[in-house]
Design a protein around this motif. Sequence first.
Motif, short mmCIF file in Angstrom:
data_model
loop_
_atom_site.label_atom_id
_atom_site.label_comp_id
_atom_site.label_asym_id
_atom_site.label_seq_id
_atom_site.Cartn_x
_atom_site.Cartn_y
_atom_site.Cartn_z
N GLU A 26 0.84 -1.19 0.00
CA GLU A 26 0.00 0.00 0.00
C GLU A 26 0.88 1.24 0.00
OE1 GLU A 26 -2.76 -0.03 3.20
OE2 GLU A 26 -3.70 -1.92 2.60
N PRO A 46 0.79 5.84 -0.30
CA PRO A 46 -0.06 7.03 -0.19
C PRO A 46 -0.57 7.48 -1.56
CG PRO A 46 2.01 7.32 1.01
CD PRO A 46 2.16 6.08 0.18
N LEU A 47 -1.68 8.20 -1.55
CA LEU A 47 -2.23 8.76 -2.77
C LEU A 47 -1.21 9.66 -3.46
CD1 LEU A 47 -4.60 9.27 -4.70
CD2 LEU A 47 -5.35 11.11 -3.15
N SER A 48 -0.45 10.40 -2.69
CA SER A 48 0.54 11.30 -3.28
C SER A 48 1.58 10.54 -4.11
CB SER A 48 1.25 12.10 -2.18
OG SER A 48 1.89 11.23 -1.25
N THR A 49 1.93 9.33 -3.68
CA THR A 49 2.88 8.51 -4.45
C THR A 49 2.25 8.07 -5.76
OG1 THR A 49 3.96 7.74 -2.43
CG2 THR A 49 4.27 6.41 -4.41
N THR A 50 0.99 7.71 -5.72
CA THR A 50 0.29 7.30 -6.94
C THR A 50 0.26 8.43 -7.96
OG1 THR A 50 -1.11 5.84 -5.60
CG2 THR A 50 -1.85 6.32 -7.83
N VAL A 51 -0.08 9.62 -7.49
CA VAL A 51 -0.11 10.78 -8.38
C VAL A 51 1.29 11.07 -8.93
CG1 VAL A 51 -0.56 13.26 -8.51
CG2 VAL A 51 -2.10 11.78 -7.20
N TRP A 52 2.29 10.95 -8.10
CA TRP A 52 3.69 11.15 -8.51
C TRP A 52 4.04 10.24 -9.68
CZ3 TRP A 52 7.74 14.26 -6.80
CH2 TRP A 52 9.02 13.88 -7.16
N GLN A 53 3.62 8.99 -9.61
CA GLN A 53 3.98 8.02 -10.64
C GLN A 53 3.27 8.28 -11.97
OE1 GLN A 53 6.63 6.28 -8.44
NE2 GLN A 53 6.03 4.88 -10.05
#
Length: 293
Positions: free
Chosen positions: A180, A182-189
């Motif tokens: 799992e 964070p949402l911020s990591t998903t957006v980063w990718q």
Amino acid sequence: MIKVTVPATSANLGIGYDTLGMAVSLYAHFTFDHADALAITGCPEEFQNEDNMVYQAFVQALDAWGLEPFPISIHIETDIPVARGLGSSSTCVVAGIMGAAALARRTVTRDELVALAAQMEGHPDNVAPALLGAAVCSFTPTGELPRCLRYEVSDRLRFVTIIPPYEVHTSEARKVVPQEVPLSTTVWQMGRIAGLTRGLETGNTDLIAAANDDRLQEPYRRALIPDYEAIRATCLEGGAKTLWISGSGSTLMAVTDDTIVAKFLQVRLREQFPDCETHILTCDNAGAQIEYL
């Protein structure tokens, strides 16, 4: 008698965990023919039997088409090291399926080949570029076959490939990746995947370098490659724009658009890391090929 040639692949391309892959100019060659009994040559003796991955893919492909297996000979010649993150298992799966289609005189499309190979491998990120060539972004909609978006890679790009003399098993590499994030990591990718694929298409190494800043898997997998930091520093100091872990490793791949820089860097790497195998590769935009001998 038929010959199947399959390119090596580099999965993930840093930022595209389990979604991106690229075919590169390192190859495995497989020769198939009808025979009186199964005969496999060109690989270690322990794999010269029915458990051989190429033969297993051959049998599974025939079964998928409702056909009975028949005895064949397989000869293997490969420059792709095993368990180093260059898609060696995918080359075996792809070759086995294509060999089965050819010897059974069955016509199949590349899309059908990708779907069957992905089913055998469990995911399309290596088999798709091995079959289609170029860089490929793959995803599988729920209940559907894999969708593959193919990106022609600029022929200006050179991929300086460093292969350490030790393995990193995919199962071990997956254990260190968090389940799992964070949402911020998903957006980063997400934006960086688009940037990397456009950079590969255009040959824009500045864009590739800016996009290749992964937060999902490379920060955790670096620890599995003892030479990672030293090789990375050497590559960046030697003129490469960026570097990523190929697949789950241990292979590392540096990127430049300058052939002279690539050659000087290869010399430096061979001096500093004499136990590592190095290659200057390009993207293979053709994918797996078959010819009748």
